[in-house]
Design a protein around this motif. Structure first.
Motif, PDB file in Angstrom:
ATOM      1  N   LYS A   1       1.027   0.915 -14.233  1.00 16.61           N
ATOM      2  CA  LYS A   1      -0.375   0.901 -13.822  1.00 16.61           C
ATOM      3  C   LYS A   1      -1.205   0.291 -14.934  1.00 16.61           C
ATOM      4  O   LYS A   1      -0.787   0.229 -16.086  1.00 16.61           O
TER       5      LYS A   1
ATOM      6  N   TYR B   1       2.045  10.912  -5.400  1.00 21.78           N
ATOM      7  CA  TYR B   1       1.471  12.236  -5.656  1.00 21.78           C
ATOM      8  C   TYR B   1       2.338  12.984  -6.651  1.00 21.78           C
ATOM      9  O   TYR B   1       3.560  13.036  -6.516  1.00 21.78           O
TER      10      TYR B   1
ATOM     11  N   SER C   1      -6.721   2.500 -17.710  1.00 26.19           N
ATOM     12  CA  SER C   1      -8.040   2.752 -17.152  1.00 26.19           C
ATOM     13  C   SER C   1      -9.015   3.194 -18.238  1.00 26.19           C
ATOM     14  O   SER C   1      -8.633   3.854 -19.198  1.00 26.19           O
TER      15      SER C   1
ATOM     16  N   TYR D   1       0.844  -1.186   0.000  1.00 27.76           N
ATOM     17  CA  TYR D   1       0.000   0.000   0.000  1.00 27.76           C
ATOM     18  C   TYR D   1       0.882   1.240   0.000  1.00 27.76           C
ATOM     19  O   TYR D   1       1.582   1.506   0.976  1.00 27.76           O
TER      20      TYR D   1
ATOM     21  N   LEU E   1      -3.183  12.757  -6.771  1.00 29.67           N
ATOM     22  CA  LEU E   1      -2.884  11.360  -6.456  1.00 29.67           C
ATOM     23  C   LEU E   1      -3.082  10.517  -7.713  1.00 29.67           C
ATOM     24  O   LEU E   1      -4.135  10.562  -8.334  1.00 29.67           O
ATOM     25  N   LEU E   2      -2.038   9.776  -8.104  1.00 30.59           N
ATOM     26  CA  LEU E   2      -2.148   8.829  -9.205  1.00 30.59           C
ATOM     27  C   LEU E   2      -1.956   7.426  -8.646  1.00 30.59           C
ATOM     28  O   LEU E   2      -1.099   7.202  -7.794  1.00 30.59           O
ATOM     29  N   SER E   3      -2.742   6.487  -9.122  1.00 26.29           N
ATOM     30  CA  SER E   3      -2.644   5.111  -8.652  1.00 26.29           C
ATOM     31  C   SER E   3      -1.738   4.316  -9.568  1.00 26.29           C
ATOM     32  O   SER E   3      -1.906   4.343 -10.787  1.00 26.29           O
ATOM     33  N   PHE E   4      -0.777   3.627  -8.980  1.00 23.98           N
ATOM     34  CA  PHE E   4       0.124   2.760  -9.731  1.00 23.98           C
ATOM     35  C   PHE E   4       0.097   1.387  -9.095  1.00 23.98           C
ATOM     36  O   PHE E   4      -0.028   1.244  -7.882  1.00 23.98           O
ATOM     37  N   ALA E   5       0.236   0.356  -9.928  1.00 28.09           N
ATOM     38  CA  ALA E   5       0.286  -1.012  -9.427  1.00 28.09           C
ATOM     39  C   ALA E   5       1.676  -1.338  -8.900  1.00 28.09           C
ATOM     40  O   ALA E   5       1.827  -2.136  -7.991  1.00 28.09           O
TER      41      ALA E   5
ATOM     42  N   TRP F   1      -5.085   3.770   7.714  1.00 30.69           N
ATOM     43  CA  TRP F   1      -3.792   3.809   7.018  1.00 30.69           C
ATOM     44  C   TRP F   1      -2.988   5.008   7.488  1.00 30.69           C
ATOM     45  O   TRP F   1      -3.460   6.139   7.458  1.00 30.69           O
TER      46      TRP F   1
ATOM     47  N   ARG G   1       1.208   5.425  -1.945  1.00 28.98           N
ATOM     48  CA  ARG G   1       0.547   6.509  -2.687  1.00 28.98           C
ATOM     49  C   ARG G   1       1.607   7.284  -3.452  1.00 28.98           C
ATOM     50  O   ARG G   1       2.694   7.509  -2.941  1.00 28.98           O
TER      51      ARG G   1
END
Length: 166
Positions: A84, A35, A87, A31, A40-44, A121, A33
Motif C-alpha cells: 500500500k 479486513y 499515507s 476492487y 478495513l485496511l486499504s491495499f494497492a 459493489w 477489500r
C-alpha cells in the motif's frame, strides 16, 4: 419471391434475432477489500493468494499403466504480500505500527473480491485465515531525485487460506 432488403435492413433483422449470452460477465481483480477483524485496511496490491497441496506419486508394483497420486499432510503454510502507499493520515499509523515483524495476528483476516453491477459493489469470492504472523515489513527505496510513491510492503505467514462463503 423473397422480398429484397438492403444492407441496413439485413443487419437489423439479424440483430433482432440475437439473444443475450447466458455466460455471466467476468470479474476484474481491481476492487477488493482486506479486513483485519472488523477493521478495513486499504491495499494497492495483494499477492500470493493461493492454495496448494503437496503430493506423492506411487507406482503400484507390476502394474505400470498409471501411478496413484496421494496427498501428503500439509507441512508448510503460505505467505501473503500486501502493498500500500504510505499515507499521511495519522490514525492509520497506529494500526500499522501494531503489524510489526514477529507480531502474531490473532483476528481473522479476510480478502474479499467484489464486482460492480447496477446495484453497487457486491462480494463475489472471499478467502481468509485465522492465525498468522507478520514476517517482513519494508518501505521502497527512498530517492531524493525520484518522484515515485513511497510503498510499504508487509509479508504475513499463515497456515493456509480457506475459501469463505460470501
Amino acid at each position: 419471391m423473397a422480398e429484397r432488403m438492403d444492407l441496413n435492413q439485413t443487419r437489423a433483422k439479424r440483430e433482432s434475432k440475437k439473444t443475450a449470452s447466458p455466460v455471466p460477465p467476468l470479474v476484474g481483480n481491481q476492487y477488493f477489500r482486506v479486513y483485519f477483524g472488523s477493521t478495513l485496511l486499504s491495499f494497492a496490491r495483494v499477492s500470493n493468494v493461493q492454495r496448494s497441496v503437496e503430493f506423492e506419486s506411487y507406482a503400484e508394483g507390476g502394474l505400470n499403466d498409471y501411478v496413484h497420486v496421494l496427498t501428503k499432510p500439509n507441512s508448510q503454510g503460505g505467505t501473503l504480500t500486501m502493498e500500500k502507499g504510505v499515507s499521511a493520515d495519522k490514525s492509520i499509523h497506529k494500526l500499522v505500527r501494531v503489524l510489526t515483524p514477529g507480531q502474531r495476528i490473532t483476528v481473522p483476516v479476510t480478502i474479499t473480491l467484489c464486482h460492480r453491477d447496477d446495484e453497487g459493489w457486491k462480494p463475489v469470492r472471499s478467502w481468509g485465515f485465522e492465525d498468522g504472523m507478520v514476517i517482513r515489513w519494508e518501505v521502497t527505496n527512498l530517492d531524493g531525485m525520484g518522484s515515485e510513491l513511497a510503498i510499504e510492503k508487509m509479508e504475513i505467514a499463515h497456515a493456509g487460506l480457506e475459501e469463505l462463503e460470501v
